[in-house]
Design a protein around this motif. Sequence first.
Motif, short mmCIF file in Angstrom:
data_model
loop_
_atom_site.label_atom_id
_atom_site.label_comp_id
_atom_site.label_asym_id
_atom_site.label_seq_id
_atom_site.Cartn_x
_atom_site.Cartn_y
_atom_site.Cartn_z
N GLN A 1 0.78 -1.11 -0.02
CA GLN A 1 -0.04 -0.05 0.13
C GLN A 1 0.89 1.15 0.06
O GLN A 1 0.32 2.32 -0.23
CB GLN A 1 -0.73 0.16 1.31
N ALA A 2 2.05 1.00 0.31
CA ALA A 2 2.99 2.48 0.50
C ALA A 2 3.02 3.14 -0.89
O ALA A 2 3.27 2.37 -2.02
CB ALA A 2 4.22 1.95 0.87
N MET A 3 3.24 4.37 -0.98
CA MET A 3 3.56 5.40 -2.14
C MET A 3 4.93 4.96 -2.61
O MET A 3 5.09 4.84 -3.72
CB MET A 3 3.05 6.60 -1.93
N ALA A 4 5.69 5.10 -1.66
CA ALA A 4 7.10 4.67 -1.81
C ALA A 4 7.87 4.20 -0.84
O ALA A 4 7.55 4.54 0.38
CB ALA A 4 7.72 6.03 -2.48
N ILE A 5 8.76 3.25 -0.81
CA ILE A 5 9.65 3.14 0.14
C ILE A 5 10.99 2.99 -0.54
O ILE A 5 11.45 2.45 -1.39
CB ILE A 5 9.45 1.16 0.37
N GLY A 6 11.90 3.57 0.57
CA GLY A 6 13.40 3.63 0.29
C GLY A 6 14.05 2.88 1.05
O GLY A 6 13.87 3.03 2.64
#
Length: 256
Positions: free
Chosen positions: A127-132
């Motif tokens: 569900q995250a928009m972005a993961i770094g």
Amino acid sequence: MTKNMKIKDIAERLSTIKEPSDPFLDQCKMDDRKGVSDLLLKWNNHYQKELHLQKAFKQMCTNETELRKQGFSIVAGIDEVGRGPLAGPVVACAVILPEDFYCLGLTDSKQLSETKRNHFFDIIRDQAMAIGTGIIDNEEIDKINIYEATKKAMLMAVRNLSILPDYLLIDAMKLETPVPQLSIIKGDSKSISIAAASIIAKVTRDQMMKEYAVQYPHYAFEKNMGYGTKAHLEGLEQFGITPWHRRSFSPVKEMS
């Protein structure tokens, strides 16, 4: 009336009820069978638990909600795992959650079981928009010290986001970056974005340590994740230092 219903049918019906105002609950209260009373108690306990989780989740979203009111729409939560172990990397993660993200029970990874962490890990990844993610290995930790390594891992995690954040919520650290930021003490239990980052970082690092444990089985890395437990220290004493140990950390330093 529920008295004409089997207990298992009542249980099935209760499992579909979400609000205490449902008239079926009043019918159940008039049923004097112990099995029905037990089911009502179970339903009420579950309802109260849900209310508590909803309240806790809303509280966890306070910082993100306030920042969005101020016009910051892309908020990244940042956390790290692995500052204290004698072996392995420090892993940082930055997570940008959508505004409608909803996941009851999500909190600081240290407060959750491995099963729960893995469950939330999958939800966040979906569900995250972005993961770094940022990973600094033990050799670099020895060169620049754990504090600097932690900051470097966090900045790396932010750079590795596919979306540029307009605000950073950071667990107990301040970073040298032009992006506005807020450092929150114990942020992983106060911010939903930081909590999500702590889950991703923890599960990622744990998996790495489990892989190291296959190569070096005498240190119980799969259980202690590199922390100085009795089994780990006994392994060091008997088998010496591995390529994953931090030589600047005691007692590894004294054995180098």
